[in-house]
Design a protein around this motif. Sequence first.
Motif, PDB file in Angstrom:
ATOM      1  N   ASP A  56      -9.500 -11.246  -3.542  1.00 34.64           N
ATOM      2  CA  ASP A  56      -9.808 -10.836  -4.557  1.00 34.64           C
ATOM      3  C   ASP A  56     -10.048  -9.188  -4.072  1.00 34.64           C
ATOM      4  OD1 ASP A  56      -9.846 -12.123  -6.582  1.00 34.64           O
ATOM      5  OD2 ASP A  56     -12.267 -12.729  -5.497  1.00 34.64           O
ATOM      6  N   PHE A  57     -10.405  -8.883  -2.579  1.00 34.93           N
ATOM      7  CA  PHE A  57     -10.568  -7.483  -2.312  1.00 34.93           C
ATOM      8  C   PHE A  57      -9.533  -7.874  -1.240  1.00 34.93           C
ATOM      9  CE2 PHE A  57     -14.058  -8.392  -4.264  1.00 34.93           C
ATOM     10  CZ  PHE A  57     -13.736  -7.351  -5.753  1.00 34.93           C
ATOM     11  N   CYS A  58      -9.473  -6.644  -0.793  1.00 33.93           N
ATOM     12  CA  CYS A  58      -9.137  -6.244   0.766  1.00 33.93           C
ATOM     13  C   CYS A  58     -10.167  -4.880   1.707  1.00 33.93           C
ATOM     14  CB  CYS A  58      -7.989  -5.593   1.231  1.00 33.93           C
ATOM     15  SG  CYS A  58      -7.492  -3.434   0.368  1.00 33.93           S
ATOM     16  N   TYR A  59     -10.218  -4.827   2.736  1.00 39.88           N
ATOM     17  CA  TYR A  59     -11.212  -3.497   3.126  1.00 39.88           C
ATOM     18  C   TYR A  59     -10.170  -2.771   4.533  1.00 39.88           C
ATOM     19  CZ  TYR A  59     -14.969  -6.597   1.844  1.00 39.88           C
ATOM     20  OH  TYR A  59     -15.682  -7.129   0.919  1.00 39.88           O
ATOM     21  N   LEU A  60     -10.141  -1.486   3.748  1.00 39.47           N
ATOM     22  CA  LEU A  60      -9.019  -0.542   3.835  1.00 39.47           C
ATOM     23  C   LEU A  60     -10.009   0.514   5.112  1.00 39.47           C
ATOM     24  CD1 LEU A  60      -6.197   0.425   3.889  1.00 39.47           C
ATOM     25  CD2 LEU A  60      -7.153   2.787   1.949  1.00 39.47           C
ATOM     26  N   THR A  61      -9.528   0.608   6.235  1.00 41.24           N
ATOM     27  CA  THR A  61     -10.218   1.797   6.751  1.00 41.24           C
ATOM     28  C   THR A  61      -9.136   3.160   7.427  1.00 41.24           C
ATOM     29  OG1 THR A  61     -11.344  -0.005   7.998  1.00 41.24           O
ATOM     30  CG2 THR A  61     -11.060   2.036   8.803  1.00 41.24           C
ATOM     31  N   THR A  62      -9.638   3.961   6.417  1.00 42.54           N
ATOM     32  CA  THR A  62      -8.485   5.125   7.274  1.00 42.54           C
ATOM     33  C   THR A  62      -9.460   6.113   8.018  1.00 42.54           C
ATOM     34  OG1 THR A  62      -9.964   6.561   5.508  1.00 42.54           O
ATOM     35  CG2 THR A  62      -7.465   5.440   4.696  1.00 42.54           C
ATOM     36  N   VAL A  63      -8.762   7.006   9.078  1.00 39.88           N
ATOM     37  CA  VAL A  63      -9.356   7.923   9.937  1.00 39.88           C
ATOM     38  C   VAL A  63      -9.911   9.226   8.723  1.00 39.88           C
ATOM     39  CG1 VAL A  63      -9.012   9.249  11.856  1.00 39.88           C
ATOM     40  CG2 VAL A  63      -7.924   6.936  11.199  1.00 39.88           C
ATOM     41  N   GLY A  64     -10.671   9.391   9.012  1.00 46.15           N
ATOM     42  CA  GLY A  64     -11.512  10.602   8.454  1.00 46.15           C
ATOM     43  C   GLY A  64     -10.759  11.944   8.957  1.00 46.15           C
ATOM     44  N   ARG A  65     -10.518  12.484   7.752  1.00 46.64           N
ATOM     45  CA  ARG A  65      -9.657  13.690   8.624  1.00 46.64           C
ATOM     46  C   ARG A  65     -10.017  14.364   8.903  1.00 46.64           C
ATOM     47  NH1 ARG A  65     -11.519  13.116   3.253  1.00 46.64           N
ATOM     48  NH2 ARG A  65     -12.200  14.673   2.434  1.00 46.64           N
ATOM     49  N   PRO A 121     -13.521   6.420  11.351  1.00 50.31           N
ATOM     50  CA  PRO A 121     -13.146   4.982  10.674  1.00 50.31           C
ATOM     51  C   PRO A 121     -13.970   5.121   9.256  1.00 50.31           C
ATOM     52  CG  PRO A 121     -14.239   4.375  12.751  1.00 50.31           C
ATOM     53  CD  PRO A 121     -14.326   5.748  12.545  1.00 50.31           C
ATOM     54  N   HIS A 122     -13.361   5.386   8.026  1.00 45.68           N
ATOM     55  CA  HIS A 122     -13.560   5.026   6.829  1.00 45.68           C
ATOM     56  C   HIS A 122     -13.386   4.062   6.183  1.00 45.68           C
ATOM     57  CE1 HIS A 122     -15.316   7.047   3.483  1.00 45.68           C
ATOM     58  NE2 HIS A 122     -13.762   7.175   2.571  1.00 45.68           N
ATOM     59  N   ARG A 142      -7.498  12.749  -5.764  1.00 42.14           N
ATOM     60  CA  ARG A 142      -8.754  12.994  -5.006  1.00 42.14           C
ATOM     61  C   ARG A 142     -10.022  12.658  -4.449  1.00 42.14           C
ATOM     62  NH1 ARG A 142      -8.520  13.325 -10.133  1.00 42.14           N
ATOM     63  NH2 ARG A 142      -9.926  12.211 -10.217  1.00 42.14           N
ATOM     64  N   SER A 143      -9.125  10.987  -4.254  1.00 44.18           N
ATOM     65  CA  SER A 143      -9.729  10.255  -3.339  1.00 44.18           C
ATOM     66  C   SER A 143      -9.966  10.631  -2.163  1.00 44.18           C
ATOM     67  CB  SER A 143      -9.565   8.283  -3.951  1.00 44.18           C
ATOM     68  OG  SER A 143      -9.234   8.608  -5.002  1.00 44.18           O
ATOM     69  N   ASP A 144     -11.442  10.413  -1.533  1.00 48.74           N
ATOM     70  CA  ASP A 144     -11.089  10.647   0.049  1.00 48.74           C
ATOM     71  C   ASP A 144     -10.762   9.707   0.792  1.00 48.74           C
ATOM     72  OD1 ASP A 144     -12.981  12.554  -0.066  1.00 48.74           O
ATOM     73  OD2 ASP A 144     -14.894  11.132   0.799  1.00 48.74           O
ATOM     74  N   TRP A 145     -10.335   8.712   1.021  1.00 45.19           N
ATOM     75  CA  TRP A 145      -9.490   7.557   1.683  1.00 45.19           C
ATOM     76  C   TRP A 145      -8.318   8.146   1.446  1.00 45.19           C
ATOM     77  CZ3 TRP A 145      -5.573   3.889  -0.850  1.00 45.19           C
ATOM     78  CH2 TRP A 145      -5.358   4.037  -2.342  1.00 45.19           C
ATOM     79  N   VAL A 146      -7.199   8.400  -0.019  1.00 43.09           N
ATOM     80  CA  VAL A 146      -6.150   8.452   0.304  1.00 43.09           C
ATOM     81  C   VAL A 146      -5.946  10.230   0.922  1.00 43.09           C
ATOM     82  CG1 VAL A 146      -4.391  10.089  -1.519  1.00 43.09           C
ATOM     83  CG2 VAL A 146      -6.156   7.586  -2.462  1.00 43.09           C
ATOM     84  N   LYS A 147      -7.082  11.331   0.722  1.00 44.23           N
ATOM     85  CA  LYS A 147      -6.976  12.405   1.818  1.00 44.23           C
ATOM     86  C   LYS A 147      -7.006  12.372   3.049  1.00 44.23           C
ATOM     87  CE  LYS A 147      -9.940  15.360  -1.406  1.00 44.23           C
ATOM     88  NZ  LYS A 147     -10.809  15.938  -2.140  1.00 44.23           N
ATOM     89  N   ASN A 148      -7.904  11.306   3.396  1.00 48.53           N
ATOM     90  CA  ASN A 148      -7.377  10.837   5.184  1.00 48.53           C
ATOM     91  C   ASN A 148      -6.317  10.470   5.150  1.00 48.53           C
ATOM     92  OD1 ASN A 148      -9.828  11.772   5.299  1.00 48.53           O
ATOM     93  ND2 ASN A 148     -11.478   9.208   5.342  1.00 48.53           N
ATOM     94  N   LEU A 149      -5.649   9.175   4.480  1.00 50.64           N
ATOM     95  CA  LEU A 149      -4.081   8.830   4.515  1.00 50.64           C
ATOM     96  C   LEU A 149      -3.474   9.851   4.280  1.00 50.64           C
ATOM     97  CD1 LEU A 149      -2.353   7.872   2.133  1.00 50.64           C
ATOM     98  CD2 LEU A 149      -4.432   6.284   2.149  1.00 50.64           C
ATOM     99  N   LYS A 151      -3.202  12.856   5.835  1.00 54.46           N
ATOM    100  CA  LYS A 151      -3.688  13.340   7.225  1.00 54.46           C
ATOM    101  C   LYS A 151      -3.333  12.692   7.985  1.00 54.46           C
ATOM    102  CE  LYS A 151      -5.773  16.142   9.967  1.00 54.46           C
ATOM    103  NZ  LYS A 151      -7.588  17.301  10.400  1.00 54.46           N
ATOM    104  N   ARG A 152      -2.952  10.920   8.149  1.00 56.08           N
ATOM    105  CA  ARG A 152      -3.506  10.576   9.661  1.00 56.08           C
ATOM    106  C   ARG A 152      -3.071   8.980   8.436  1.00 56.08           C
ATOM    107  NH1 ARG A 152      -8.496  11.205  13.126  1.00 56.08           N
ATOM    108  NH2 ARG A 152      -8.089  13.333  14.024  1.00 56.08           N
ATOM    109  N   GLN A 153      -1.138   8.475   8.383  1.00 58.54           N
ATOM    110  CA  GLN A 153      -0.522   7.741   7.710  1.00 58.54           C
ATOM    111  C   GLN A 153      -1.306   5.867   8.645  1.00 58.54           C
ATOM    112  OE1 GLN A 153       0.976  10.399   9.217  1.00 58.54           O
ATOM    113  NE2 GLN A 153       0.710  10.656   6.691  1.00 58.54           N
ATOM    114  N   ASP A 154      -1.199   5.757   9.826  1.00 53.14           N
ATOM    115  CA  ASP A 154      -1.761   4.254  10.450  1.00 53.14           C
ATOM    116  C   ASP A 154      -3.396   4.374  10.670  1.00 53.14           C
ATOM    117  OD1 ASP A 154       0.028   4.550  12.234  1.00 53.14           O
ATOM    118  OD2 ASP A 154      -0.735   5.558  13.599  1.00 53.14           O
ATOM    119  N   VAL A 155      -3.443   2.577   9.186  1.00 51.80           N
ATOM    120  CA  VAL A 155      -4.576   2.777   8.928  1.00 51.80           C
ATOM    121  C   VAL A 155      -4.805   1.093   8.664  1.00 51.80           C
ATOM    122  CG1 VAL A 155      -4.634   3.415   6.661  1.00 51.80           C
ATOM    123  CG2 VAL A 155      -3.119   1.316   6.358  1.00 51.80           C
ATOM    124  N   THR A 156      -5.968   0.327   8.784  1.00 48.69           N
ATOM    125  CA  THR A 156      -6.112  -0.431   9.318  1.00 48.69           C
ATOM    126  C   THR A 156      -7.184  -1.642   7.708  1.00 48.69           C
ATOM    127  OG1 THR A 156      -6.814  -0.608  11.493  1.00 48.69           O
ATOM    128  CG2 THR A 156      -7.700  -2.530  10.449  1.00 48.69           C
TER     129      THR A 156
END
Length: 118
Positions: free
Chosen positions: A11-20, A25-26, A50-57, A59-64
């Motif tokens: 149902d869900f995944c957990y996306l971790t981005t790096v705070g810009r 980790p976010h 406007r989503s923080d996670w989109v702004k983060n990715l 800047k840094r495209q590597d995610v987990t």
Amino acid sequence: MPDLRVLANEDFCYLTTVGRVTGDPHEIEIWFAIVPKTRTLFMLAGGGGRSDWVKNLRKRQDVTLRISGEVIDGRARVVEDADEDELARNLLVEKYERNPGSLSSWRERALPVAVDLE
């Protein structure tokens, strides 16, 4: 690499981005759809760019990603191709819409994001 066909049913995944700004980790919980053949995971950002996670990715495209205990690395990108945009929207609405039309506004206004899985 875990079996993406099995993980696609979660149902869900957990996306971790790096705070810009902070570099910390976010992590967010988010709906997703996977295309195992292309090893692509799609999400829709309800807050758009406007989503923080989109702004983060941006800047840094590597995610987990974490799905059902499996951890997968990837490179995230905002979807720009029209065909891929339509695919992402269709896959997510097909997976999550319980009542016809209930996700139509989200489908139309959300920003599609892809993660190319490593």
